[in-house]
Motif scaffolding. Structure first.
Motif, PDB file in Angstrom:
ATOM      1  N   ARG A 179       0.860  -1.175   0.000  1.00 10.18           N
ATOM      2  CA  ARG A 179       0.000   0.000   0.000  1.00 10.18           C
ATOM      3  C   ARG A 179       0.899   1.228   0.000  1.00 10.18           C
ATOM      4  NH1 ARG A 179      -4.958  -1.094   3.626  1.00 10.18           N
ATOM      5  NH2 ARG A 179      -4.341   0.910   4.472  1.00 10.18           N
ATOM      6  N   GLY A 180       1.128   1.759  -1.184  1.00 13.25           N
ATOM      7  CA  GLY A 180       1.983   2.931  -1.311  1.00 13.25           C
ATOM      8  C   GLY A 180       2.203   3.259  -2.770  1.00 13.25           C
ATOM      9  N   ALA A 181       2.753   4.420  -3.008  1.00 14.35           N
ATOM     10  CA  ALA A 181       2.997   4.883  -4.371  1.00 14.35           C
ATOM     11  C   ALA A 181       4.250   4.229  -4.942  1.00 14.35           C
ATOM     12  CB  ALA A 181       3.146   6.398  -4.388  1.00 14.35           C
ATOM     13  N   LEU A 182       4.129   3.724  -6.152  1.00 13.08           N
ATOM     14  CA  LEU A 182       5.257   3.201  -6.912  1.00 13.08           C
ATOM     15  C   LEU A 182       5.221   3.862  -8.277  1.00 13.08           C
ATOM     16  CD1 LEU A 182       5.116  -0.608  -6.043  1.00 13.08           C
ATOM     17  CD2 LEU A 182       6.814   1.049  -5.267  1.00 13.08           C
ATOM     18  N   PRO A 183       6.335   4.127  -8.899  1.00 14.29           N
ATOM     19  CA  PRO A 183       7.678   3.778  -8.439  1.00 14.29           C
ATOM     20  C   PRO A 183       8.127   4.677  -7.284  1.00 14.29           C
ATOM     21  CG  PRO A 183       7.820   4.974 -10.509  1.00 14.29           C
ATOM     22  CD  PRO A 183       6.357   4.771 -10.217  1.00 14.29           C
ATOM     23  N   LEU A 184       9.091   4.146  -6.539  1.00 11.96           N
ATOM     24  CA  LEU A 184       9.680   4.827  -5.392  1.00 11.96           C
ATOM     25  C   LEU A 184      11.137   5.090  -5.720  1.00 11.96           C
ATOM     26  CD1 LEU A 184       9.352   5.651  -2.349  1.00 11.96           C
ATOM     27  CD2 LEU A 184      10.146   3.345  -1.806  1.00 11.96           C
ATOM     28  N   THR A 185      11.515   6.350  -5.845  1.00 11.04           N
ATOM     29  CA  THR A 185      12.900   6.694  -6.177  1.00 11.04           C
ATOM     30  C   THR A 185      13.711   6.833  -4.897  1.00 11.04           C
ATOM     31  OG1 THR A 185      12.191   7.793  -8.196  1.00 11.04           O
ATOM     32  CG2 THR A 185      14.392   8.330  -7.383  1.00 11.04           C
ATOM     33  N   VAL A 186      14.831   6.116  -4.848  1.00  4.95           N
ATOM     34  CA  VAL A 186      15.716   6.135  -3.687  1.00  4.95           C
ATOM     35  C   VAL A 186      17.017   6.810  -4.111  1.00  4.95           C
ATOM     36  CG1 VAL A 186      16.832   4.741  -1.902  1.00  4.95           C
ATOM     37  CG2 VAL A 186      14.675   3.963  -2.928  1.00  4.95           C
ATOM     38  N   PRO A 187      17.433   7.878  -3.416  1.00  8.24           N
ATOM     39  CA  PRO A 187      18.636   8.606  -3.829  1.00  8.24           C
ATOM     40  C   PRO A 187      19.917   7.783  -3.675  1.00  8.24           C
ATOM     41  CG  PRO A 187      17.852   9.428  -1.716  1.00  8.24           C
ATOM     42  CD  PRO A 187      16.839   8.432  -2.208  1.00  8.24           C
ATOM     43  N   ALA A 188      20.946   8.211  -4.366  1.00 14.71           N
ATOM     44  CA  ALA A 188      22.265   7.568  -4.271  1.00 14.71           C
ATOM     45  C   ALA A 188      22.703   7.518  -2.813  1.00 14.71           C
ATOM     46  CB  ALA A 188      23.279   8.339  -5.104  1.00 14.71           C
ATOM     47  N   HIS A 189      23.196   6.359  -2.387  1.00 14.76           N
ATOM     48  CA  HIS A 189      23.671   6.144  -1.006  1.00 14.76           C
ATOM     49  C   HIS A 189      22.627   6.555   0.024  1.00 14.76           C
ATOM     50  CE1 HIS A 189      27.614   5.066  -2.378  1.00 14.76           C
ATOM     51  NE2 HIS A 189      27.711   6.195  -3.059  1.00 14.76           N
ATOM     52  N   GLY A 190      21.346   6.432  -0.328  1.00 20.12           N
ATOM     53  CA  GLY A 190      20.305   6.910   0.575  1.00 20.12           C
ATOM     54  C   GLY A 190      19.301   5.852   0.961  1.00 20.12           C
ATOM     55  N   ARG A 191      18.352   6.291   1.772  1.00 22.81           N
ATOM     56  CA  ARG A 191      17.243   5.458   2.221  1.00 22.81           C
ATOM     57  C   ARG A 191      15.955   6.209   1.920  1.00 22.81           C
ATOM     58  NH1 ARG A 191      18.895   1.712   5.047  1.00 22.81           N
ATOM     59  NH2 ARG A 191      18.725   1.107   7.140  1.00 22.81           N
ATOM     60  N   ARG A 192      14.915   5.436   1.689  1.00 23.45           N
ATOM     61  CA  ARG A 192      13.603   6.057   1.470  1.00 23.45           C
ATOM     62  C   ARG A 192      12.547   5.158   2.076  1.00 23.45           C
ATOM     63  NH1 ARG A 192      10.840   8.667  -3.220  1.00 23.45           N
ATOM     64  NH2 ARG A 192       9.087   9.596  -2.152  1.00 23.45           N
ATOM     65  N   THR A 193      11.701   5.758   2.879  1.00 24.35           N
ATOM     66  CA  THR A 193      10.579   5.024   3.448  1.00 24.35           C
ATOM     67  C   THR A 193       9.417   5.155   2.483  1.00 24.35           C
ATOM     68  OG1 THR A 193      11.356   5.419   5.678  1.00 24.35           O
ATOM     69  CG2 THR A 193       9.044   4.843   5.435  1.00 24.35           C
TER      70      THR A 193
END
Length: 141
Positions: A93-107
């Motif tokens: 249950r969430g929006a996709l696509p989910l972009t995660v930054p370089a060397h990062g984290r994304r909830t």
């Protein structure tokens, strides 16, 4: 109690999926990233909880997560089987696509987890481990 298990997921630029956590590409290069969920406490018959998903990107470029799935992988009690009859896991249950930054984290979004009223007696005071799988690709410039 259910715990979020960090699971390595494999990605490449292509979209063809060869197994739950592997995505293939023309050059067969694959890279791993991590998907994890928050720990859920106080599960009991009839309980509904949510586990929030976090994606960690170890690479020097952003990635775009296109799909995320979860399932019950194991339990801490040998007699409590990891089946939907004992703990059900809903769809992402969430929006996709989910972009995660370089060397990062994304909830991102979450998964609803439901313990049925008919859960097996052997599953009382059991820890359920969830396995997360995902598919992603490198963000095009």
């Amino acid at each position: 109690m259910a715990s979020g298990t960090a699971v390595s997921c494999v990605w490449v630029a292509g979209d063809s999926r060869t197994e739950a956590s592997v995505v293939g590409s023309a050059d067969r290069t694959a890279f791993a990233f991590t998907v994890s969920g928050t720990v859920m406490r106080d599960l009991h018959p009839g309980a509904v909880r949510r586990t929030r998903v976090t994606v960690a990107n170890p690479y020097p470029f952003p990635i775009k997560v296109r799909s995320i799935e979860a399932r019950v992988m194991s339990t801490s009690q040998r007699r409590c089987r990891p089946t939907p009859a004992n703990l059900g896991v809903g769809s992402y249950r969430g929006a996709l696509p989910l972009t995660v930054p370089a060397h990062g984290r994304r909830t991102g979004g979450d998964f609803e987890v439901r313990m049925p009223n008919t859960v097996a007696e052997a599953c009382k005071n059991t820890t359920f481990e969830l396995e997360f799988t995902a598919r992603a690709g490198r963000v095009s410039r």
